[in-house]
Design an enzyme around this catalytic site. Structure first.
Site: not given
Ligand code: HSE
Length: 442
Positions: A27, A58, A212, A216, A314
């Site tokens: 990103v 890092r 994930d 969100k 992406g």
């Molecule tokens: N890994 C996440 C996805 C990236 O596939 O939506 C975007 O948040």
């Protein structure tokens, strides 16, 4: 016309706002690559430029494309750099990222983050801290990649009471499910492609296990209903158990399977939040959201139904959101204005309890191919007062066992659980039931 200079797309005479970048993986590299072109547009539209002045990574030994400034391996140096006015945190996780966020806020430097885990799991600490220190956090890039849905919620729809919200908000899972449905790809190949395209998280289990998407969903819930759910209590189910067979049966029944997040009020003080593989009608616009694309549908009492669609992951799509946040943060700094107005959580609203959810379900059983088995299963549903809206049973062709697929009418999770336990004890039952949600999204 803007006169650009060097690699930054900047006119040296105009104001530039100094940016510090902490973390520079997929990103971050995308942000650096897209900055010059975006800078020219931002300068034309807003009258200032953005300049990355310090980057922390890092591992300095790790090879990467040339970076625009000197790179350090200590993020504290980025935050304390007097030339850095805004901090962009792109390290992921919830430990180091929290320390970075806290330090940036204490240094009174606005924070921009794409880190949904940080907000969903530690937002209850971080958001009040930002308020106390009067230093804003911007997090458009944390949800739905290139779709500016957070800005829409906090600005465009601010006068609406939200009657419900649903979304396809993990690009990787949607890519995998689409490849399975359209190309008959197997799960592992499709996941590898999603990784190669830069969609997946560093730990791809977060994508395929639904975590994930739940991060969100929690953020969307915060902006839509003013409360951040306790993350550990969100029911989360990923796509590992979705087979090509389920995709095909769903299709025969008129549905497609998507990893769907649901956020909806069920009582004035209770909101249902969950993430699960869900059958949605093939004719619904969300069924045509394929590949890495995300979609968020919501219903406002004034605006009515609204649907956003766009690339959910992406480096370019995420850069779009990060650059929008950078532009907003820089404009607020220049104008000496406070950051975005975020809801205040008052603790009055909570999530519904376990088992309280009511919904429709898809159930796939594997049973002995004998007379009376279907009747026994139907009898159990009848006893639990669960209506059957559709049944599918392909021929066994001498295999001995057959799949038996049901679409059920509205029922409580508790009744379904009871029925499934009874079905599993039938002597002719041969495998644990596969259960997915069904949402008509009407
Ligand atoms: N890994 C996440 C996805 C990236 O596939 O939506 C975007 O948040």
């Amino acid at each position: 016309m803007l006169e650009t200079e060097g690699d930054l797309g900047l006119n040296r005479c105009m104001d530039t706002i100094g940016v510090g970048l902490i973390g520079c993986g997929t990103v971050g590299s995308g942000l650096i690559r897209n900055l010059p072109t975006a800078n020219a547009l931002i300068a034309e539209r807003l009258g200032f430029g953005l300049e990355i002045r310090s980057i922390a990574i890092r591992n300095l030994a790790k090879t990467r494309s040339p970076l625009p400034v000197k790179v350090v391996d200590d993020w504290k140096k980025v935050i304390s750099d007097p030339l850095v006015q805004i901090v962009v945190e792109l390290v992921g996780g919830t430990e180091d990222s929290f320390a970075i966020a806290e330090a940036a806020l204490k240094a009174k430097k606005p924070l921009i983050t794409a880190n949904k885990a940080l907000l969903a799991e530690r937002g209850l600490q971080l958001l009040p801290l930002a308020r106390k220190l009067s230093t804003p956090i911007y997090f458009e890039a944390s949800v739905a990649g290139g779709i500016p849905v957070l800005k829409a919620l906090r600005e465009g729809l601010v006068a609406n009471q939200l009657l419900g919200l649903h979304g396809i908000i993990n690009g990787t899972s949607n890519y995998i499910l689409s490849q399975m449905a359209e190309k008959g790809s197997d799960f592992q190949n499709a996941l590898q492609q999603a990784k190669d395209l830069g969609y997946a998280e560093a730990d791809d289990r977060l994508d395929v296990d639904g975590v994930d998407a739940a991060h969100k969903a929690a953020i969307l819930c915060f902006l839509a209903y003013g409360f951040l759910p306790a993350f550990r209590e969100i029911p989360i189910e990923g796509i590992r158990h979705v087979t090509a067979q389920d995709v095909s049966f769903a299709r025969q029944l008129g549905y497609v399977i998507k990893l769907l997040a649901i956020v909806r009020p069920v009582r004035p003080d209770r909101v249902e939040v969950r993430v699960a593989p869900t059958l949605i009608p093939v004719r619904h616009p969300m069924a045509s959201v394929h590949g890495v694309f995300n979609a968020v549908g919501l219903v406002g009492n004034l605006a009515g139904p609204v649907q956003f669609t766009g690339r959910g992951a992406g480096p370019d799509a995420t850069s779009s959101a990060l650059l929008a946040d950078l532009a907003e943060a820089a404009k607020n700094l220049r104008d000496n204005a406070p950051g975005p107005v975020l809801p205040r959580t008052d603790g009055k609203i909570q999530m519904i309890g376990k088992g309280e959810s009511v919904g429709r379900f898809y159930l796939r059983l594997q049973v002995e191919d004998r007379p009376g088995v279907l009747a026994q299963v139907a009898g159990i549903f009848a006893a639990e007062k669960i209506g059957i809206s559709s049944v599918l049973q392909p021929e066994a062709h001498g295999a001995g066992t057959v799949p038996l697929i049901f679409l059920l009418e509205l029922t409580s999770e508790a009744s379904l659980e009871k029925a499934v336990t009874l079905i599993s004890k039938l002597p002719n039952s041969r495998a644990p039931a596969r259960i997915f949600r069904v949402e008509d999204l009407s």
